[in-house]
Design a protein around this motif. Structure first.
Motif, PDB file in Angstrom:
ATOM      1  N   PRO A 185       2.735   2.111 -11.894  1.00 26.99           N
ATOM      2  CA  PRO A 185       3.348   2.033 -10.560  1.00 26.99           C
ATOM      3  C   PRO A 185       2.564   1.158  -9.593  1.00 26.99           C
ATOM      4  N   GLU A 186       1.236   1.099  -9.773  1.00 22.17           N
ATOM      5  CA  GLU A 186       0.421   0.317  -8.832  1.00 22.17           C
ATOM      6  C   GLU A 186       0.669  -1.183  -8.931  1.00 22.17           C
ATOM      7  N   THR A 187       1.334  -1.621 -10.017  1.00 22.76           N
ATOM      8  CA  THR A 187       1.650  -3.048 -10.085  1.00 22.76           C
ATOM      9  C   THR A 187       2.612  -3.452  -8.961  1.00 22.76           C
ATOM     10  N   ILE A 188       3.327  -2.466  -8.429  1.00 19.21           N
ATOM     11  CA  ILE A 188       4.178  -2.726  -7.255  1.00 19.21           C
ATOM     12  C   ILE A 188       3.509  -2.201  -5.993  1.00 19.21           C
ATOM     13  N   ALA A 202       2.196 -11.799  -5.903  1.00 22.01           N
ATOM     14  CA  ALA A 202       0.900 -11.640  -6.565  1.00 22.01           C
ATOM     15  C   ALA A 202       0.991 -10.624  -7.708  1.00 22.01           C
ATOM     16  N   GLU A 203       2.161 -10.536  -8.333  1.00 19.65           N
ATOM     17  CA  GLU A 203       2.351  -9.588  -9.424  1.00 19.65           C
ATOM     18  C   GLU A 203       1.400  -9.881 -10.595  1.00 19.65           C
ATOM     19  N   ALA A 204       0.910  -8.812 -11.194  1.00 21.41           N
ATOM     20  CA  ALA A 204       0.066  -8.932 -12.391  1.00 21.41           C
ATOM     21  C   ALA A 204       0.492  -7.829 -13.359  1.00 21.41           C
ATOM     22  N   LEU A 205       1.134  -8.219 -14.456  1.00 20.83           N
ATOM     23  CA  LEU A 205       1.692  -7.260 -15.393  1.00 20.83           C
ATOM     24  C   LEU A 205       0.782  -7.097 -16.609  1.00 20.83           C
ATOM     25  N   PRO A 206       0.228  -5.911 -16.854  1.00 24.03           N
ATOM     26  CA  PRO A 206      -0.534  -5.687 -18.094  1.00 24.03           C
ATOM     27  C   PRO A 206       0.422  -5.593 -19.278  1.00 24.03           C
TER      28      PRO A 206
END
Length: 243
Positions: A73-76, A84-88
């Protein structure tokens, strides 16, 4: 099929055996700098591929563990700047590694001849022929099952902290699917964009990756009413290059 054959070559069609002998256009293809991915259909006998899927369902499914990594959830909500999205790496699948003789998955795989098949001389020779270069003798094995809705999000399979794999390595995937599968696709990047897509859920499909590169696997779609039994089995061999 009650057991896998002792040699990988025994699963192959004449086209597959031609590749094993170096008489196929794909032989050595992954040695070319611009070739990162191969999708090869028609090299494994289709009837044996369908029988293999049923054997895997019966013998291996109880020994898989759920591997699930949802989008945090912290990705949003932890984002503080626009765009500045960063998707693992995200995924959902079932899996077991086949390298530990003490594990239940290994024992089940050995009982049906799967370990022998994947450790056979012809399987390693086949991988070497795809790579077009020498491979180290030791390699890793894994079984993965994608059910309805299962997927693997965008990732590179890059391992910069591992000296042997930091500059690239080879993955070979053998695909076996149950009758309830509708489709699943592999999407990968070319010249920096996700422009390439290949069907991944064909019985007996062989795919080979010269990693790392960006790719992802779409959610598996089942035929109507067959969501519980639709499964794509992936037998994975990971090979390191020999200097």
């Amino acid at each position: 099929m009650r057991r896998f054959p002792a040699e990988f070559a025994d699963l192959l069609t004449p086209k597959g055996r031609a590749l094993l002998a170096g008489r196929h256009p794909a032989a050595g293809a992954l040695s070319h700098p611009r070739c990162r991915f191969l999708s090869l259909d028609g090299l494994i006998d289709r009837r044996q591929a369908l029988a293999a899927a049923l054997l895997l369902e019966k013998a291996m499914l109880p020994h898989l563990r759920l591997l699930e990594a949802p989008i945090p959830p912290e990705t949003i909500w932890g984002q503080t700047r626009n765009y500045a999205e960063a998707l693992p790496k995200t995924m959902r699948q079932r899996t077991t590694h086949l390298d530990n003789p003490r594990s239940a998955g290994f024992r089940a795989a050995k009982e049906i001849g799967l370990i022998g098949l994947l450790r056979s001389e012809s399987y390693r020779a086949f991988a070497t022929m795809l790579a077009g270069r020498p491979l180290k003798a030791k390699y890793g094995l894994q079984a993965i099952a994608y059910g309805a809705g299962d997927y693997a999000g965008p990732h590179t399979d890059h391992h910069p902290e591992e000296a042997d794999a930091a500059h690239g390595y080879l993955d070979v995937h053998l695909t076996f699917v149950t009758p309830g599968v509708r489709d699943q696709f592999l999407v990968y990047a070319k010249t920096g964009h996700f422009t390439e897509m290949a069907a991944a859920a064909k019985p007996g499909l062989i795919t080979a990756y010269r990693l790392p590169f960006w790719h992802y696997t779409t959610p598996l779609r089942a035929k109507a009413g067959q969501e519980e039994t639709a499964r794509r089995w992936l037998l994975l061999g990971t090979f390191l290059f020999r200097e």
